[in-house]
Every structure is written in structure tokens, then in C-alpha cells.
Design an enzyme around this catalytic site. Structure first.
Site, PDB file in Angstrom:
ATOM      1  N   ASP A 177       0.837  -1.205   0.000  1.00 36.87           N
ATOM      2  CA  ASP A 177       0.000   0.000   0.000  1.00 36.87           C
ATOM      3  C   ASP A 177       0.867   1.248   0.000  1.00 36.87           C
ATOM      4  OD1 ASP A 177      -2.906   1.146   0.853  1.00 36.87           O
ATOM      5  OD2 ASP A 177      -1.320   2.271   1.889  1.00 36.87           O
ATOM      6  N   TYR A 200       3.037   9.681  -0.362  1.00 43.33           N
ATOM      7  CA  TYR A 200       4.178   9.072   0.348  1.00 43.33           C
ATOM      8  C   TYR A 200       5.506   9.337  -0.358  1.00 43.33           C
ATOM      9  CZ  TYR A 200       0.324   6.375   2.464  1.00 43.33           C
ATOM     10  OH  TYR A 200      -0.844   5.990   3.065  1.00 43.33           O
ATOM     11  N   LYS A 256      -2.855   5.892  -4.152  1.00 43.18           N
ATOM     12  CA  LYS A 256      -3.972   6.793  -3.838  1.00 43.18           C
ATOM     13  C   LYS A 256      -3.815   8.130  -4.544  1.00 43.18           C
ATOM     14  CE  LYS A 256      -3.751   4.675   0.721  1.00 43.18           C
ATOM     15  NZ  LYS A 256      -2.311   4.552   1.029  1.00 43.18           N
ATOM     16  N   HIS A 262      -7.846   9.578  -1.582  1.00 48.49           N
ATOM     17  CA  HIS A 262      -7.131   9.535  -0.300  1.00 48.49           C
ATOM     18  C   HIS A 262      -7.917  10.152   0.867  1.00 48.49           C
ATOM     19  CE1 HIS A 262      -2.719   9.179   1.184  1.00 48.49           C
ATOM     20  NE2 HIS A 262      -3.533   9.058   2.199  1.00 48.49           N
TER      21      HIS A 262
HETATM   22  P1  NDP Z   1       1.534   1.299  11.789  1.00 49.99           P
HETATM   23  O1  NDP Z   1       0.435   1.349  12.764  1.00 49.99           O
HETATM   24  O2  NDP Z   1       1.608   0.202  10.792  1.00 49.99           O
HETATM   25  O3  NDP Z   1       2.871   1.322  12.653  1.00 49.99           O
HETATM   26  C1  NDP Z   1       4.151   1.387  12.085  1.00 49.99           C
HETATM   27  C2  NDP Z   1       5.144   1.548  13.234  1.00 49.99           C
HETATM   28  O4  NDP Z   1       5.123   0.406  14.084  1.00 49.99           O
HETATM   29  C3  NDP Z   1       6.564   1.727  12.767  1.00 49.99           C
HETATM   30  O5  NDP Z   1       7.181   2.644  13.642  1.00 49.99           O
HETATM   31  C4  NDP Z   1       7.174   0.347  12.930  1.00 49.99           C
HETATM   32  O6  NDP Z   1       8.543   0.433  13.218  1.00 49.99           O
HETATM   33  C5  NDP Z   1       6.411  -0.175  14.132  1.00 49.99           C
HETATM   34  N1  NDP Z   1       6.229  -1.639  14.095  1.00 49.99           N
HETATM   35  C6  NDP Z   1       5.785  -2.358  13.031  1.00 49.99           C
HETATM   36  N2  NDP Z   1       5.723  -3.664  13.353  1.00 49.99           N
HETATM   37  C7  NDP Z   1       6.134  -3.769  14.632  1.00 49.99           C
HETATM   38  C8  NDP Z   1       6.309  -4.863  15.509  1.00 49.99           C
HETATM   39  N3  NDP Z   1       6.033  -6.092  15.134  1.00 49.99           N
HETATM   40  N4  NDP Z   1       6.760  -4.613  16.783  1.00 49.99           N
HETATM   41  C9  NDP Z   1       7.024  -3.352  17.167  1.00 49.99           C
HETATM   42  N5  NDP Z   1       6.877  -2.277  16.376  1.00 49.99           N
HETATM   43  C10 NDP Z   1       6.447  -2.469  15.116  1.00 49.99           C
HETATM   44  O7  NDP Z   1       1.615   2.736  11.089  1.00 49.99           O
HETATM   45  P2  NDP Z   1       1.416   3.412   9.682  1.00 49.99           P
HETATM   46  O8  NDP Z   1       0.970   4.785   9.981  1.00 49.99           O
HETATM   47  O9  NDP Z   1       2.599   3.248   8.827  1.00 49.99           O
HETATM   48  O10 NDP Z   1       0.179   2.653   9.022  1.00 49.99           O
HETATM   49  C11 NDP Z   1       0.312   1.527   8.171  1.00 49.99           C
HETATM   50  C12 NDP Z   1       0.038   1.895   6.730  1.00 49.99           C
HETATM   51  O11 NDP Z   1      -1.270   2.438   6.580  1.00 49.99           O
HETATM   52  C13 NDP Z   1       0.927   3.012   6.173  1.00 49.99           C
HETATM   53  O12 NDP Z   1       2.245   2.594   5.937  1.00 49.99           O
HETATM   54  C14 NDP Z   1       0.154   3.413   4.955  1.00 49.99           C
HETATM   55  O13 NDP Z   1       0.362   2.485   3.919  1.00 49.99           O
HETATM   56  C15 NDP Z   1      -1.271   3.356   5.477  1.00 49.99           C
HETATM   57  N6  NDP Z   1      -1.768   4.676   5.944  1.00 49.99           N
HETATM   58  C16 NDP Z   1      -2.830   5.237   5.269  1.00 49.99           C
HETATM   59  C17 NDP Z   1      -3.361   6.450   5.653  1.00 49.99           C
HETATM   60  C18 NDP Z   1      -4.516   7.019   4.904  1.00 49.99           C
HETATM   61  O14 NDP Z   1      -4.853   8.192   5.115  1.00 49.99           O
HETATM   62  N7  NDP Z   1      -5.143   6.260   4.026  1.00 49.99           N
HETATM   63  C19 NDP Z   1      -2.832   7.193   6.802  1.00 49.99           C
HETATM   64  C20 NDP Z   1      -1.746   6.528   7.469  1.00 49.99           C
HETATM   65  C21 NDP Z   1      -1.251   5.305   7.040  1.00 49.99           C
HETATM   66  P3  NDP Z   1       9.722   0.059  12.168  1.00 49.99           P
HETATM   67  O15 NDP Z   1       9.259   0.457  10.802  1.00 49.99           O
HETATM   68  O16 NDP Z   1      10.860   0.871  12.657  1.00 49.99           O
HETATM   69  O17 NDP Z   1       9.964  -1.421  12.284  1.00 49.99           O
END
Ligand code: NDP
Length: 246
Positions: A41, A46, A71, A104
Site C-alpha cells: 500500500d 508518500y 492513492k 485519499h
Molecule cells: P503502523 O500502525 O503500521 O505502525 C508502524 C510503526 O510500528 C513503525 O514505527 C514500525 O517500526 C512499528 N512496528 C511495526 N511492526 C512492529 C512490531 N512487530 N513490533 C514493534 N513495532 C512495530 O503505522 P502506519 O501509519 O505506517 O500505518 C500503516 C500503513 O497504513 C501506512 O504505511 C500506509 O500504507 C497506510 N496509511 C494510510 C493512511 C490514509 O490516510 N489512508 C494514513 C496513514 C497510514 P519500524 O518500521 O521501525 O519497524
């Protein structure tokens, strides 16, 4: 896999790539694909579509086995802009179609969203996009859209996790046969510190992230956790060998 209202299937779990730096994208994508992820995604917003496209080219995998979402950003809303914005995304991604294209954000101009949706419908009808959907739409946005739409969105991507269950919106989506997809399912890591979540994870011999991801799947929510960390990318996919009790 989860079946969409047009019978296309989407993997219940994919990789979100928001805030993944260009320099990391290729490594992360390879790690994810090797682990078994098939859905990714991204979004214009982004700024990593191009890096993702470069990474996709180096994969030894059939295009039809991947499910790529991007998006449309607000600056590209409107009848005249959608097609060129979509084509520019495709060019950056190095693809000739995306599996899912989302509006979006709903914004505040109902007519502009209707116009934008009609343009998305045209691209869908021409076979240029496999599925079209929305993101961050509330019930009233969907009601307004459905009054004018010829094609229903297949998905509404929304912030959703056990601290924000979106019960009312999800009930509406279910009634309309629109699949819910959760963004920030891990609350950017914050929810992993919750004592109850930790307790459940301990009891099951799983991690807090696995418990939260499993909760999404059990609730029929398509989930796209993001990580750049190889062990976490694998951990987040390893959620199909246990169950949560009521
Ligand atoms: P998430 O809730 O997926 O959290 C990501 C964070 O959690 C990162 O800091 C990552 O660290 C950490 N993490 C991931 N897996 C673990 C684990 N197993 N244990 C501990 N920490 C963990 O956040 P996002 O905001 O990135 O949301 C996911 C996706 O949703 C986005 O990437 C995007 O594609 C989408 N999105 C869409 C939006 C919209 O408006 N449509 C808005 C926001 C997001 P690290 O990477 O350092 O491992």
C-alpha cells in the site's frame, strides 16, 4: 484472501510503506515478498512510488500475484486531473495498472468528490484500474457518494485499531458490502505498549503486534502494518497459527 464486492480478492494482510525512505524501499520490499507478502500500500503523498516501482522491477514474481494500491491526492481531484494523475502514478510505479486506486481523503467539496469518483469509474470501466475505492470517508461522505455513483467503492481505508474500532462506520460498510481496511493498525507502535494487549500476547505466546493484526483479521478488516525491520516484517505476517478468544 478477502472477497471485494466485485468478486476480486485482496490479501487480508499487506505491507504499508508510508514514511519508508527511498533508500530502504528495495530492501524492505524484497524482505516482505520473501516472507510471503503479496500486497503493498502506497500513495502519491508518500513520495515513494518511484522507489517502489524500481523495487518491483527486481522481483522475481508474476505481476498478477501482486496487489498494489496507490492513492489519488487532493490536488489531483476533479474531472480533468484524475486520468493524468493516475497515469503519472503508473509511470512512477513502472506498472500498466494498479490493483486498487483510492481517493485519499474526502475533503469538503461534495461535487468535486463526485466528479473525481466519476473519473475513477471511467478508468475502471476502461479496464485501466482493477478496483476503485476511498479512504477516510465517514458514513455521510459515503451516503453522498453512493447517491451519485454507478460503481460502489470496494474498500474504505480508515484509521482503525482496538482504541478506535469504528464500530458504526464498519457496520455501515458491512451493510454496503464495502470492505474496511485499517491504516495505522499498530497506532504507530503505541498500542503495543498497552498492558492488556501485552497480557494477551503473553498468554498466547505471541507478540502484541501479532495480537493486534490478528484482531483486524478476525474482524474482517484488511490490514496493512508498516515496518522497515526484517524481523518485524516477518513477525507481522505470522498471525495465522493462533486464535483470539472472544
Ligand atoms: P503502523 O500502525 O503500521 O505502525 C508502524 C510503526 O510500528 C513503525 O514505527 C514500525 O517500526 C512499528 N512496528 C511495526 N511492526 C512492529 C512490531 N512487530 N513490533 C514493534 N513495532 C512495530 O503505522 P502506519 O501509519 O505506517 O500505518 C500503516 C500503513 O497504513 C501506512 O504505511 C500506509 O500504507 C497506510 N496509511 C494510510 C493512511 C490514509 O490516510 N489512508 C494514513 C496513514 C497510514 P519500524 O518500521 O521501525 O519497524
Amino acid at each position: 484472501m478477502v472477497k471485494l464486492n466485485n468478486n476480486v480478492e485482496i490479501p487480508e494482510l499487506g505491507l504499508g510503506v508510508y514514511k519508508i525512505e527511498d533508500a530502504d524501499v528495495e530492501r524492505v520490499v524484497h524482505t516482505a515478498i520473501d516472507a510471503g507478502y503479496r500486497a503493498i500500500d502506497t500513495a502519491w503523498f508518500y513520495k515513494n512510488e518511484k522507489a517502489l516501482g524500481t523495487a518491483l522491477k527486481t522481483l522475481n514474481i508474476n505481476r498478477e500475484d501482486l496487489f498494489i494500491t496507490t492513492k489519488l491526492w487532493m490536488t489531483d481531484y476533479g474531472r480533468e486531473n484524475v486520468q493524468s494523475a493516475y497515469e503519472a502514478s503508473l509511470k512512477r510505479l513502472g506498472l500498466d495498472y494498479v490493483d486498487l486506486y483510492l481517493i485519499h481523503w474526502p475533503g469538503q467539496d461534495k461535487d468535486l468528490i463526485t466528479e473525481t469518483w466519476k473519473a475513477m469509474e471511467n478508468l475502471y470501466n476502461e479496464g485501466k484500474i482493477k478496483n476503485i475505492g476511498v479512504s477516510n470517508f465517514h458514513v455521510h461522505h459515503l451516503e453522498e457518494l453512493l447517491q451519485e455513483a454507478s460503481i460502489k467503492p470496494v474498500i474504505n481505508q480508515i484509521e482503525c485499531h482496538p482504541y478506535l474500532t469504528q464500530k458504526e462506520l464498519r457496520a455501515y460498510l458491512e451493510a454496503q458490502k464495502i470492505v474496511a481496511q485499517s491504516w495505522s493498525p499498530l497506532m504507530n507502535g503505541q498500542i503495543l505498549e498497552d498492558e492488556v494487549v501485552k497480557e494477551i500476547a503473553n498468554e498466547l505466546g505471541k507478540t502484541p503486534a501479532q495480537v493486534i493484526i490478528r484482531w483486524n483479521i478476525d474482524e474482517n478488516i484488511v490490514v496493512i502494518p508498516k515496518s522497515v525491520t526484517p524481523s518485524r516484517i516477518e513477525e507481522n505476517l505470522n498471525v495465522f497459527d493462533f486464535e483470539l478468544s472472544e
